[in-house]
Design a protein around this motif. Structure first.
Motif, short mmCIF file in Angstrom:
data_model
loop_
_atom_site.label_atom_id
_atom_site.label_comp_id
_atom_site.label_asym_id
_atom_site.label_seq_id
_atom_site.Cartn_x
_atom_site.Cartn_y
_atom_site.Cartn_z
N THR A 370 -3.97 3.45 -12.37
CA THR A 370 -4.42 2.26 -11.56
C THR A 370 -5.73 1.53 -11.65
OG1 THR A 370 -5.44 3.57 -9.83
CG2 THR A 370 -2.97 3.27 -9.55
N GLN A 371 -5.76 0.32 -11.22
CA GLN A 371 -7.04 -0.46 -11.53
C GLN A 371 -7.28 -1.40 -10.25
OE1 GLN A 371 -6.40 -2.80 -14.83
NE2 GLN A 371 -7.45 -1.55 -16.55
N THR A 372 -8.60 -1.42 -9.67
CA THR A 372 -8.94 -2.36 -8.52
C THR A 372 -10.10 -2.64 -9.02
OG1 THR A 372 -9.46 -0.36 -7.20
CG2 THR A 372 -7.29 -1.14 -7.03
N GLU A 373 -10.62 -3.70 -8.41
CA GLU A 373 -12.18 -4.03 -8.40
C GLU A 373 -12.98 -3.48 -7.25
OE1 GLU A 373 -10.12 -6.55 -11.07
OE2 GLU A 373 -9.63 -6.29 -9.00
N ASN A 374 -12.46 -3.32 -6.19
CA ASN A 374 -13.12 -2.73 -4.82
C ASN A 374 -12.08 -2.44 -3.98
OD1 ASN A 374 -14.54 -2.29 -2.67
ND2 ASN A 374 -15.81 -4.20 -2.66
N ASN A 375 -12.01 -0.92 -3.84
CA ASN A 375 -10.95 -0.26 -2.99
C ASN A 375 -11.17 -0.75 -1.69
OD1 ASN A 375 -9.19 0.92 -4.76
ND2 ASN A 375 -10.73 2.46 -5.15
N ASN A 376 -12.35 -1.20 -1.10
CA ASN A 376 -12.58 -1.60 0.17
C ASN A 376 -11.80 -3.01 0.58
OD1 ASN A 376 -13.98 0.69 0.96
ND2 ASN A 376 -16.10 -0.32 -0.10
N CYS A 377 -11.59 -3.65 -0.32
CA CYS A 377 -10.82 -5.04 -0.32
C CYS A 377 -9.38 -4.93 -0.41
CB CYS A 377 -11.37 -6.04 -1.16
SG CYS A 377 -13.41 -6.11 -0.88
N TYR A 378 -8.96 -4.24 -1.57
CA TYR A 378 -7.59 -4.20 -2.00
C TYR A 378 -7.71 -2.68 -2.55
CZ TYR A 378 -8.31 -9.05 -1.18
OH TYR A 378 -8.72 -10.36 -1.07
N ASN A 379 -6.51 -2.18 -2.21
CA ASN A 379 -6.49 -0.74 -3.02
C ASN A 379 -4.97 -0.57 -3.30
OD1 ASN A 379 -5.09 -0.06 -0.35
ND2 ASN A 379 -6.37 1.84 -0.11
N ILE A 380 -4.78 0.51 -4.05
CA ILE A 380 -3.21 0.98 -4.39
C ILE A 380 -3.37 2.57 -4.43
CG2 ILE A 380 -4.22 0.88 -6.91
CD1 ILE A 380 -1.20 0.11 -7.59
N ILE A 381 -2.05 3.05 -4.22
CA ILE A 381 -1.71 4.53 -4.23
C ILE A 381 -0.47 4.66 -4.88
CG2 ILE A 381 -1.39 6.64 -2.81
CD1 ILE A 381 -3.10 5.57 -0.46
N VAL A 382 -0.50 5.31 -5.78
CA VAL A 382 0.70 5.75 -6.85
C VAL A 382 1.21 7.00 -6.36
CG1 VAL A 382 1.81 6.06 -9.00
CG2 VAL A 382 0.06 4.20 -8.76
N ASP A 383 2.25 7.17 -5.99
CA ASP A 383 2.92 8.29 -5.51
C ASP A 383 3.72 8.97 -6.60
OD1 ASP A 383 3.81 10.66 -3.74
OD2 ASP A 383 3.85 9.03 -2.19
N LYS A 384 4.03 10.16 -6.40
CA LYS A 384 4.73 10.95 -7.47
C LYS A 384 6.18 10.43 -7.46
CE LYS A 384 1.63 15.07 -7.26
NZ LYS A 384 1.70 16.62 -6.94
#
Length: 405
Positions: A370-384
């Motif tokens: 995954t790639q983000t610039e700032n997890n406090n603004c926008y985030n991502i969680i990849v599940d199994k």
């Protein structure tokens, strides 16, 4: 009989009314929005890009759509396509031909606000008409035909990424849910999309991408729309969205880039989904864009150098433009506006992530990073990997908040 003065007045009215929009010229010039010289340049440009239509249809939402003969669309004005032969849709990858089961409160597929019966005649394709207002929202004709790298602020992402070295990516797909995120400024946007790229960053970096977005400056409203985009130099001087320039060849009579998606997901309620895919035709090398089970159109192989063989990278996820209004972070939302942690029914998702290899029929299911610039603004969680959803992830965010300033 009218006096001579009235004759002159009627002639003047006919002269100043712009044929593409029906809006009097003085509405643009007298308000100071544009000079007469600039307006003339805009009208000349529109006469070139808005090809003669066999039929014109106005959608319920107000879009003007021209039914243009398929062989005479703007795409073929591109110098690289001078000898290009119009292609019919190739076989879709097998994984795009079957439905994936989706669990949750709803399995509804989205539908678009097109076509109003009976739609475009056979032998024509629907093209959203470009207007003077479309150009003026960009500030000028120069900015309108310029590329996004010089027009928007900082781009922020929450994406899943898969690299292939050496390049062996010949396409990819996913099922995603559809939202109507809040976009703070007219010149900001929020998009959820698939990117496929190859080449050298900063030089000839070639990308095709497709998905849904809200982009007020582009479309003049805050509706969610299907979109496409391409570039061969990282959007520095080439390519464009949808069919705003020559290049992308429209073939579908039912679905087209720039079309409004009329129903969207509901927070903690029904989730509206569709499948989006981009794949490389094995015989011709053209890159095709598909929505659900329908090929929309393609980017001809003549446009590319690196993507002529294969791609090196594929990304799925969200992207927003942040112009830092009032010296703070934008409130523009990504996806649903909820963070990935909120999960089903609240956060945006991509599921059934697939990559197509050289044979186009063997899906490769990676576990991407995954790639983000700032997890406090926008985030991502990849599940199994899930038995029903395959590889999937949640993503999104609300932008400005106590931890994102």
């Amino acid at each position: 009989m009218y006096p001579p003065f009235h004759h002159l007045l009627l002639l003047l009215l006919l002269f100043v009314v712009h044929g593409t929009t029906g809006i009097p010229t003085w509405n643009y010039t007298s308000s100071g929005r544009v000079s007469m010289q600039e307006l003339e340049r805009i009208q000349q440009y529109l006469a070139k890009v808005n090809k003669p239509a066999v039929k014109t249809i106005q959608s319920v939402e107000g879009d003007v759509v021209d039914c243009v003969p398929i062989h005479k669309q703007l795409a073929f004005d591109h110098p690289a396509l001078k000898n290009h032969k119009l292609q019919v849709a190739p076989s879709m990858p097998k994984s795009l031909e079957r439905r994936e089961k989706n669990y949750g409160v709803s399995e509804n597929r989205v539908f678009a606000a097109w076509p109003p019966a009976p739609g475009c005649p056979k032998g024509t394709v629907p093209i959203r008409r470009i207007t003077v207002d479309d150009v003026l929202r960009a500030g000028s004709l120069y900015r309108f035909i310029g590329k996004e790298a010089n027009q928007v602020g900082k781009l922020e992402h929450a994406v899943a990424v898969y690299n292939a070295t050496p390049g062996n990516i010949h396409g990819g797909s996913a099922t995603l849910n559809v939202w109507n995120p809040v976009v703070e400024g007219d010149n900001e946007f929020s998009a959820s999309q698939i990117w496929i790229s190859g080449g050298k960053a900063g030089q000839r970096y070639e990308t095709v991408r497709a998905g849904w977005q809200v982009y007020p400056q582009m479309y003049g409203d805050y509706r969610t729309r299907i979109f496409s985009h391409w570039t061969i130099d990282g959007s520095q001087s080439t390519g464009c969205y949808d069919v705003l320039c020559s290049g992308f060849v429209q073939v579908s009579r039912n679905i087209f880039p720039g079309m409004i998606i009329s129903n969207i997901s509901v927070y903690d309620g029904d989730q509206l989904i569709f499948e989006m895919g981009i794949w490389k035709a094995k015989k011709t090398g053209d890159w095709w864009m598909g929505y659900e089970k329908e090929p929309i159109g393609y980017w001809p192989h003549e446009l590319f150098q690196y993507l002529n063989s294969s791609a090196d990278l594929i990304k799925w996820g969200g992207e927003i433009a942040n112009n830092n209004p009032n010296n703070r972070h934008t409130t523009t939302q990504m996806g649903s506006g909820s963070f990935a942690d909120e999960g089903w029914g609240k956060a945006s998702f991509f599921n059934s992530l697939k990559i197509f290899d050289l044979n186009n029929f063997i899906p490769i299911t990676p576990f991407p990073y995954t790639q983000t610039e700032n997890n406090n603004c926008y985030n991502i969680i990849v599940d199994k990997k899930d038995e029903v959803w395959g590889t999937f992830f949640y993503y999104g965010g609300d932008g400005l908040n106590k931890n994102c300033s």
